[in-house]
Enzyme design. Sequence first.
Site, mmCIF file in Angstrom:
data_model
loop_
_atom_site.group_PDB
_atom_site.id
_atom_site.type_symbol
_atom_site.label_atom_id
_atom_site.label_comp_id
_atom_site.label_asym_id
_atom_site.label_seq_id
_atom_site.Cartn_x
_atom_site.Cartn_y
_atom_site.Cartn_z
ATOM 1 N N GLU A 19 -25.980 36.040 19.530
ATOM 2 C CA GLU A 19 -26.034 34.723 18.875
ATOM 3 C C GLU A 19 -25.355 33.664 19.733
ATOM 4 O OE1 GLU A 19 -23.569 36.445 18.869
ATOM 5 O OE2 GLU A 19 -21.860 35.695 17.757
ATOM 6 N N ASP A 21 -21.909 29.187 20.397
ATOM 7 C CA ASP A 21 -21.937 30.426 19.618
ATOM 8 C C ASP A 21 -22.098 30.088 18.123
ATOM 9 O OD1 ASP A 21 -21.039 33.516 19.979
ATOM 10 O OD2 ASP A 21 -20.358 32.726 18.040
ATOM 11 N N ASN A 60 -25.996 37.235 8.568
ATOM 12 C CA ASN A 60 -26.949 38.360 8.553
ATOM 13 C C ASN A 60 -26.730 39.243 7.330
ATOM 14 O OD1 ASN A 60 -28.671 38.184 10.771
ATOM 15 N ND2 ASN A 60 -27.147 38.999 12.174
ATOM 16 N N ASP A 63 -32.742 35.881 12.243
ATOM 17 C CA ASP A 63 -33.648 35.585 13.375
ATOM 18 C C ASP A 63 -34.162 34.150 13.292
ATOM 19 O OD1 ASP A 63 -33.338 38.096 14.312
ATOM 20 O OD2 ASP A 63 -35.339 38.834 13.769
ATOM 21 N N HIS A 121 -31.396 40.152 8.099
ATOM 22 C CA HIS A 121 -31.589 40.021 9.550
ATOM 23 C C HIS A 121 -32.735 39.074 9.907
ATOM 24 C CE1 HIS A 121 -30.016 41.832 13.227
ATOM 25 N NE2 HIS A 121 -31.223 41.618 13.734
HETATM 26 N N1 LIG Z 1 -30.547 38.349 13.106
HETATM 27 C C1 LIG Z 1 -30.052 38.546 14.320
HETATM 28 N N2 LIG Z 1 -28.742 38.806 14.495
HETATM 29 C C2 LIG Z 1 -28.260 38.958 15.727
HETATM 30 C C3 LIG Z 1 -29.084 38.907 16.840
HETATM 31 N N3 LIG Z 1 -28.319 39.108 17.943
HETATM 32 C C4 LIG Z 1 -27.057 39.293 17.500
HETATM 33 N N4 LIG Z 1 -27.011 39.197 16.172
HETATM 34 C C5 LIG Z 1 -25.861 39.345 15.281
HETATM 35 O O1 LIG Z 1 -24.894 38.354 15.505
HETATM 36 C C6 LIG Z 1 -23.687 38.832 14.941
HETATM 37 C C7 LIG Z 1 -22.521 38.378 15.771
HETATM 38 O O2 LIG Z 1 -21.387 38.714 15.111
HETATM 39 P P1 LIG Z 1 -19.933 38.516 15.694
HETATM 40 O O3 LIG Z 1 -19.940 38.728 17.150
HETATM 41 O O4 LIG Z 1 -19.004 39.365 14.877
HETATM 42 O O5 LIG Z 1 -19.631 37.011 15.491
HETATM 43 P P2 LIG Z 1 -19.657 36.073 14.196
HETATM 44 O O6 LIG Z 1 -19.918 36.851 12.950
HETATM 45 O O7 LIG Z 1 -20.683 35.030 14.486
HETATM 46 O O8 LIG Z 1 -18.263 35.464 14.140
HETATM 47 P P3 LIG Z 1 -17.687 34.277 14.990
HETATM 48 O O9 LIG Z 1 -18.386 34.266 16.309
HETATM 49 O O10 LIG Z 1 -16.233 34.593 15.136
HETATM 50 O O11 LIG Z 1 -17.902 33.046 14.234
HETATM 51 C C8 LIG Z 1 -23.796 40.360 14.847
HETATM 52 O O12 LIG Z 1 -23.836 40.726 13.487
HETATM 53 C C9 LIG Z 1 -25.135 40.657 15.516
HETATM 54 O O13 LIG Z 1 -25.828 41.715 14.874
HETATM 55 C C10 LIG Z 1 -30.477 38.690 16.646
HETATM 56 O O14 LIG Z 1 -31.297 38.633 17.569
HETATM 57 N N5 LIG Z 1 -30.915 38.503 15.378
#
Ligand SMILES: Nc1nc2c(ncn2[C@@H]2O[C@H](COP(=O)(O)OP(=O)(O)OP(=O)(O)O)[C@@H](O)[C@H]2O)c(=O)[nH]1
Length: 336
Positions: free
Chosen positions: A253, A209, A217, A226, A222
């Site tokens: 992610e 992860d 982001n 990506d 965004h």
């Molecule tokens: N740019 C982009 N962002 C994505 C994509 N899929 C998911 N995300 C973002 O990934 C982020 C995941 O955030 P969280 O689940 O809060 O996790 P985190 O901020 O990584 O925090 P931790 O996992 O605790 O380290 C979210 O803001 C989603 O919008 C994608 O395809 N592209």
Amino acid sequence: MSAPDSAAAPLLEPAGPSVRVLLVDDQAVVGVILRTMLAADPDIEVQTCLRAEDAVATAVQMQPTAILQDLGMPGIDGLDLVRAYRRQPELQHVPIIVLSANDDPLMKRASFSAGANDYLVKLPEPIETTARIRYHSRAYRLLLERDSAYQALRASQQALLARNEELRRLTQVDGLTNVSNRRYFDEHFAQEWSLAALEGTEIALLMIDVDHFKSFNDHFGHLAGDAALQSVARTIRSVARSCEGLAARFGGEEFALMASRTSLAQAMVLGESVCAQVQQLRIPAAPPSPHPWLSVSIGAAAMVPDAATLSADLIAQADACLYSAKRQGRNRVVTR
Ligand SMILES: Nc1nc2c(ncn2[C@@H]2O[C@H](COP(=O)(O)OP(=O)(O)OP(=O)(O)O)[C@@H](O)[C@H]2O)c(=O)[nH]1
């Protein structure tokens, strides 16, 4: 009489009149007689070649629908010429009608063995000559038509196969990161799980992860997010290749790396390698990350499937380890 055989190699369709005859005979008078015979047939074109040494090149250039070949030419055995036509890919199936003054069955047999399709004793009746020329030319034209239809069919079959292959790939691959998608991961993981159960071998799973990705982001946008996911996915894929494992986007992610016949210790090494290589990408991290570069947290688990375990148990174990990795400060691999 025998009709020309079908061929695997593509055939050239002669242009121009539907019947094109090449007469190869050193006696000019034979050409004159043949033209006179065919004068009432304007759709039959006749070209004469008087010199044996020019015959093959003339035939290649003219693309006749039938060759009338004299056997008794000076300096060369007419049967050698018949063989020479057959060696040319463009002439391999052009009907050859041997013209001979000799009615000997042995000579006829030798002509057919050399590759001739028909044998006429000089000079046959006009009606017979015309009928044979028309028969062989028509058979040859039909062969060409069939061949070109076959080639077109083969080309369209190949295009269809390529399209199906591309469709199959699209249904298995994640569009953004080019690693396997969740659907393919689920199928493949289930298959490998069953195989490991049969073999009694270990199967390892790494849940990976990206850390603080929401902040990343928010901070860089965004699109930068990506691009970062694509770089991380490339890294995971290259580590997966090194162990013949499968890299997949599990969701958002989060990625998964599955490796068959892999122990927990080996999974740990794979996880450390992913962590280190993601650091080497030198993608700047966003606050509140305490690290300068974007990092990943990894939970690794491995087990030998048995009657009491489900593939979901391995996912749950790896997930639990991933949460531990997050709690312990991220940018690390945790196993049970
Ligand atoms: N740019 C982009 N962002 C994505 C994509 N899929 C998911 N995300 C973002 O990934 C982020 C995941 O955030 P969280 O689940 O809060 O996790 P985190 O901020 O990584 O925090 P931790 O996992 O605790 O380290 C979210 O803001 C989603 O919008 C994608 O395809 N592209």
